[in-house]
Design a protein around this motif. Structure first.
Motif, PDB file in Angstrom:
ATOM      1  N   SER A  44     -11.929 -19.087 -18.939  1.00  0.00           N
ATOM      2  CA  SER A  44     -11.762 -18.124 -20.021  1.00  0.00           C
ATOM      3  C   SER A  44     -12.669 -16.931 -19.749  1.00  0.00           C
ATOM      4  CB  SER A  44     -12.113 -18.754 -21.377  1.00  0.00           C
ATOM      5  OG  SER A  44     -13.468 -19.197 -21.389  1.00  0.00           O
ATOM      6  N   GLY A  45     -12.404 -15.842 -20.463  1.00  0.00           N
ATOM      7  CA  GLY A  45     -13.268 -14.678 -20.367  1.00  0.00           C
ATOM      8  C   GLY A  45     -13.260 -14.033 -19.002  1.00  0.00           C
ATOM      9  N   GLU A  46     -14.452 -13.636 -18.555  1.00  0.00           N
ATOM     10  CA  GLU A  46     -14.585 -12.873 -17.323  1.00  0.00           C
ATOM     11  C   GLU A  46     -14.130 -13.664 -16.102  1.00  0.00           C
ATOM     12  OE1 GLU A  46     -17.973 -10.024 -15.316  1.00  0.00           O
ATOM     13  OE2 GLU A  46     -18.592 -11.970 -16.116  1.00  0.00           O
ATOM     14  N   GLU A  47     -14.463 -14.939 -16.036  1.00  0.00           N
ATOM     15  CA  GLU A  47     -14.072 -15.741 -14.875  1.00  0.00           C
ATOM     16  C   GLU A  47     -12.554 -15.828 -14.764  1.00  0.00           C
ATOM     17  OE1 GLU A  47     -15.891 -19.513 -14.462  1.00  0.00           O
ATOM     18  OE2 GLU A  47     -17.948 -18.750 -14.536  1.00  0.00           O
ATOM     19  N   ARG A  48     -11.882 -15.951 -15.894  1.00  0.00           N
ATOM     20  CA  ARG A  48     -10.419 -16.002 -15.885  1.00  0.00           C
ATOM     21  C   ARG A  48      -9.853 -14.694 -15.312  1.00  0.00           C
ATOM     22  NH1 ARG A  48      -6.782 -18.855 -19.464  1.00  0.00           N
ATOM     23  NH2 ARG A  48      -4.688 -17.964 -19.341  1.00  0.00           N
ATOM     24  N   ASP A  49     -10.397 -13.569 -15.735  1.00  0.00           N
ATOM     25  CA  ASP A  49      -9.916 -12.268 -15.257  1.00  0.00           C
ATOM     26  C   ASP A  49     -10.152 -12.113 -13.760  1.00  0.00           C
ATOM     27  OD1 ASP A  49      -9.212 -11.676 -17.851  1.00  0.00           O
ATOM     28  OD2 ASP A  49     -11.039 -10.548 -18.285  1.00  0.00           O
ATOM     29  N   ILE A  50     -11.316 -12.546 -13.284  1.00  0.00           N
ATOM     30  CA  ILE A  50     -11.628 -12.425 -11.863  1.00  0.00           C
ATOM     31  C   ILE A  50     -10.659 -13.258 -11.022  1.00  0.00           C
ATOM     32  CG2 ILE A  50     -13.357 -12.973 -10.105  1.00  0.00           C
ATOM     33  CD1 ILE A  50     -15.489 -12.290 -12.206  1.00  0.00           C
ATOM     34  N   LEU A  51     -10.416 -14.493 -11.447  1.00  0.00           N
ATOM     35  CA  LEU A  51      -9.528 -15.376 -10.698  1.00  0.00           C
ATOM     36  C   LEU A  51      -8.082 -14.861 -10.732  1.00  0.00           C
ATOM     37  CD1 LEU A  51     -11.070 -18.732 -11.894  1.00  0.00           C
ATOM     38  CD2 LEU A  51     -11.002 -17.940  -9.530  1.00  0.00           C
ATOM     39  N   ALA A  52      -7.676 -14.301 -11.868  1.00  0.00           N
ATOM     40  CA  ALA A  52      -6.330 -13.728 -11.944  1.00  0.00           C
ATOM     41  C   ALA A  52      -6.194 -12.534 -10.998  1.00  0.00           C
ATOM     42  CB  ALA A  52      -6.027 -13.306 -13.379  1.00  0.00           C
ATOM     43  N   ALA A  53      -7.260 -11.729 -10.877  1.00  0.00           N
ATOM     44  CA  ALA A  53      -7.232 -10.592  -9.958  1.00  0.00           C
ATOM     45  C   ALA A  53      -7.155 -11.067  -8.507  1.00  0.00           C
ATOM     46  CB  ALA A  53      -8.473  -9.726 -10.169  1.00  0.00           C
ATOM     47  N   ALA A  55      -5.686 -13.836  -7.512  1.00  0.00           N
ATOM     48  CA  ALA A  55      -4.305 -14.284  -7.330  1.00  0.00           C
ATOM     49  C   ALA A  55      -3.384 -13.095  -7.097  1.00  0.00           C
ATOM     50  CB  ALA A  55      -3.844 -15.079  -8.552  1.00  0.00           C
ATOM     51  N   GLU A  56      -3.629 -12.001  -7.824  1.00  0.00           N
ATOM     52  CA  GLU A  56      -2.820 -10.788  -7.644  1.00  0.00           C
ATOM     53  C   GLU A  56      -3.009 -10.204  -6.243  1.00  0.00           C
ATOM     54  OE1 GLU A  56      -2.394  -6.307  -9.617  1.00  0.00           O
ATOM     55  OE2 GLU A  56      -3.582  -7.874 -10.614  1.00  0.00           O
ATOM     56  N   ALA A  57      -4.239 -10.235  -5.745  1.00  0.00           N
ATOM     57  CA  ALA A  57      -4.503  -9.731  -4.401  1.00  0.00           C
ATOM     58  C   ALA A  57      -3.791 -10.583  -3.351  1.00  0.00           C
ATOM     59  CB  ALA A  57      -6.008  -9.723  -4.139  1.00  0.00           C
ATOM     60  N   GLU A  58      -3.790 -11.889  -3.536  1.00  0.00           N
ATOM     61  CA  GLU A  58      -3.062 -12.752  -2.597  1.00  0.00           C
ATOM     62  C   GLU A  58      -1.571 -12.438  -2.650  1.00  0.00           C
ATOM     63  OE1 GLU A  58      -4.606 -14.345  -0.507  1.00  0.00           O
ATOM     64  OE2 GLU A  58      -6.582 -14.735  -1.346  1.00  0.00           O
ATOM     65  N   GLY A  59      -1.088 -12.018  -3.824  1.00  0.00           N
ATOM     66  CA  GLY A  59       0.317 -11.615  -3.938  1.00  0.00           C
ATOM     67  C   GLY A  59       0.625 -10.379  -3.102  1.00  0.00           C
ATOM     68  N   ARG A  60      -0.321  -9.448  -3.017  1.00  0.00           N
ATOM     69  CA  ARG A  60      -0.126  -8.265  -2.160  1.00  0.00           C
ATOM     70  C   ARG A  60      -0.035  -8.678  -0.692  1.00  0.00           C
ATOM     71  NH1 ARG A  60      -4.362  -6.189  -5.355  1.00  0.00           N
ATOM     72  NH2 ARG A  60      -5.781  -6.256  -3.554  1.00  0.00           N
ATOM     73  N   HIS A  61      -0.880  -9.612  -0.303  1.00  0.00           N
ATOM     74  CA  HIS A  61      -0.836 -10.100   1.082  1.00  0.00           C
ATOM     75  C   HIS A  61       0.491 -10.814   1.342  1.00  0.00           C
ATOM     76  CE1 HIS A  61      -5.531 -10.242   1.230  1.00  0.00           C
ATOM     77  NE2 HIS A  61      -5.045  -9.042   0.980  1.00  0.00           N
ATOM     78  N   GLU A  62       0.936 -11.566   0.358  1.00  0.00           N
ATOM     79  CA  GLU A  62       2.211 -12.258   0.484  1.00  0.00           C
ATOM     80  C   GLU A  62       3.343 -11.256   0.722  1.00  0.00           C
ATOM     81  OE1 GLU A  62       5.252 -14.478  -2.626  1.00  0.00           O
ATOM     82  OE2 GLU A  62       3.078 -14.616  -2.966  1.00  0.00           O
ATOM     83  N   GLN A  63       3.321 -10.153  -0.015  1.00  0.00           N
ATOM     84  CA  GLN A  63       4.368  -9.147   0.126  1.00  0.00           C
ATOM     85  C   GLN A  63       4.362  -8.506   1.513  1.00  0.00           C
ATOM     86  OE1 GLN A  63       6.736  -8.699  -2.021  1.00  0.00           O
ATOM     87  NE2 GLN A  63       7.721  -7.121  -0.752  1.00  0.00           N
ATOM     88  N   HIS A  64       3.170  -8.378   2.101  1.00  0.00           N
ATOM     89  CA  HIS A  64       3.076  -7.815   3.451  1.00  0.00           C
ATOM     90  C   HIS A  64       3.859  -8.666   4.436  1.00  0.00           C
ATOM     91  CE1 HIS A  64       1.235  -6.147   7.117  1.00  0.00           C
ATOM     92  NE2 HIS A  64       1.071  -7.405   7.509  1.00  0.00           N
ATOM     93  N   TRP A  65       3.679  -9.986   4.357  1.00  0.00           N
ATOM     94  CA  TRP A  65       4.381 -10.864   5.301  1.00  0.00           C
ATOM     95  C   TRP A  65       5.866 -10.938   4.996  1.00  0.00           C
ATOM     96  CZ3 TRP A  65       1.512 -10.975   9.179  1.00  0.00           C
ATOM     97  CH2 TRP A  65       0.127 -11.117   9.068  1.00  0.00           C
ATOM     98  N   VAL A  66       6.240 -10.835   3.721  1.00  0.00           N
ATOM     99  CA  VAL A  66       7.657 -10.814   3.361  1.00  0.00           C
ATOM    100  C   VAL A  66       8.336  -9.598   3.990  1.00  0.00           C
ATOM    101  CG1 VAL A  66       9.287 -10.497   1.456  1.00  0.00           C
ATOM    102  CG2 VAL A  66       7.411 -12.128   1.232  1.00  0.00           C
TER     103      VAL A  66
END
Length: 366
Positions: A44-53, A55-66
């Motif tokens: 919850s709180g700040e840690e939740r936001d950091i971990l979600a960010a 995950a979003e960054a890994e999504g950008r990397h995923e799109q690169h390979w796609v």
């Protein structure tokens, strides 16, 4: 066109090896994103936001390979077994162990040496490792005291009682005497650990209490002479520089500085970590030591004796030492295998020395 090679300015079809590597990277990025999403769901709180960010960054990397794979992206593959296990653990537990393992995974990213990964992606992975390290350190700080007591107590019980049992066995004693010695060693060691931890915690709390401002001193602040007072000396004695102490004393006397009812503005300059109660520390240490010390006793408790019992006791203790060493390695962000082997070598080294002493004294008595 199946994809684009980043190694030069020309558009070329990727080789079969390229496609396999890119698809593996894609699967790992998806699995790592799942780890961070699962961890975020349990925070919850700040840690939740950091971990979600993350995950979003890994999504950008995923799109690169796609995009690089194009029509060769194929059916989704599963990530590495390690990453899939981490995702499962993150979903069910979300503990500092998962963060520590993810820290090692980010540090081992191959992107820095792969021409098909961008420099930004390699930099991302390096920064991700530091972000996860920071989150893992928060968890390490929260459990550091309990974890230290657990590892120290259990290892002490494992090594000391194994050494005792081996030493007694080497002297030629029968199974009944070895068993009684092991139980006595368990109880004596556990009680000693519990008593020592109680005294240690109580003493630490008393030292901290002795460092706290006296209530009467706080109430005296209101009556100090504004033009000539010793309040600044209090702050200097607690570690402030002369200039900072004088400024803070002036603020307190003028009502600007924060002043608690108990201390009247006389505050300490360092935060002390919570040390818990002496009784809880004593009970924990007793249980941790006993949990380790009972393991080498088990073969004798179930009727085994002689070399067979010693071999089984050694094997059980060895597995336990490997386990605690690996856990220490995971939490410290180091190699679990190396820490496990170090723990095993130290424990068995002490047991071998004790066995030699028991054999020496046993021979001498003969």
């Amino acid at each position: 066109m199946g994809g684009v090679s980043l190694q030069d300015d020309t558009v070329t079809a990727p080789t079969a090896a390229d496609v396999r590597r890119w698809r593996r990277y894609l699967a790992d990025e998806r699995a790592e994103a799942a780890v961070y999403r699962n961890l975020a769901a349990r925070r919850s709180g700040e840690e939740r936001d950091i971990l979600a960010a993350l995950a979003e960054a890994e999504g950008r990397h995923e799109q690169h390979w796609v995009e690089l794979l194009g029509e060769d992206v194929g059916r989704p593959q599963r990530g590495s077994l390690r990453t899939r296990v981490l995702a499962s653990l993150a979903k069910r537990f979300g503990s500092v162990f998962v963060l520590a393992l993810m820290q090692r995974a980010e540090d081992r990213s191959p992107y820095a040496d792969d021409a098909d990964a961008t420099a930004q992606m390699a930099a991302d992975e390096r920064i991700h490792g530091e972000v996860v390290r920071g989150l893992a350190n928060r968890g390490r700080m929260r459990l550091s005291g309990t974890f230290r007591a657990a590892v120290f107590g259990a290892n002490d019980g494992l090594v000391s009682n194994l050494a005792l049992i081996i030493g007694i066995s080497a002297s030629g004693a029968d199974r009944h005497f070895v068993l009684l010695s092991g139980i006595a060693g368990l109880l004596a060691g556990a009680l000693s650990m519990g008593a020592g931890e109680y005294v240690s915690v109580r003493s630490q709390r008393e030292l901290l209490d002795a460092s706290a401002p006296h209530p009467e001193a706080g109430r005296a602040v209101a009556d100090l002479d504004v033009d000539a007072n010793e309040l600044a000396l209090v702050y200097r004695a607690r570690g402030m520089s002369e200039a900072d102490a004088t400024e803070h004393a002036a603020q307190v006397l003028s009502g600007i500085g924060e002043r608690s009812p108990a201390t009247g503005g006389i505050v300490t300059t360092a935060d002390h970590e919570a040390v818990g109660t002496g009784l809880s520390a004593a009970v924990s240490s007793f249980c941790f030591f006993a949990s380790g010390a009972v393991i080498p006793v088990l073969p004798f408790l179930f009727g085994m004796q002689g070399w067979a019992a010693i071999a089984v006791a050694g094997a059980l203790v060895g597995l336990a030492l490997l386990g605690t060493g690996a856990v220490v390695g995971v939490l410290s962000g180091a190699s679990p295998g190396r820490r496990a082997l170090r723990q095993l070598a130290i424990g068995f080294g002490a047991a071998v020395v004790t066995y030699a002493l028991g054999l020496l004294f046993g021979t001498g008595n003969a």
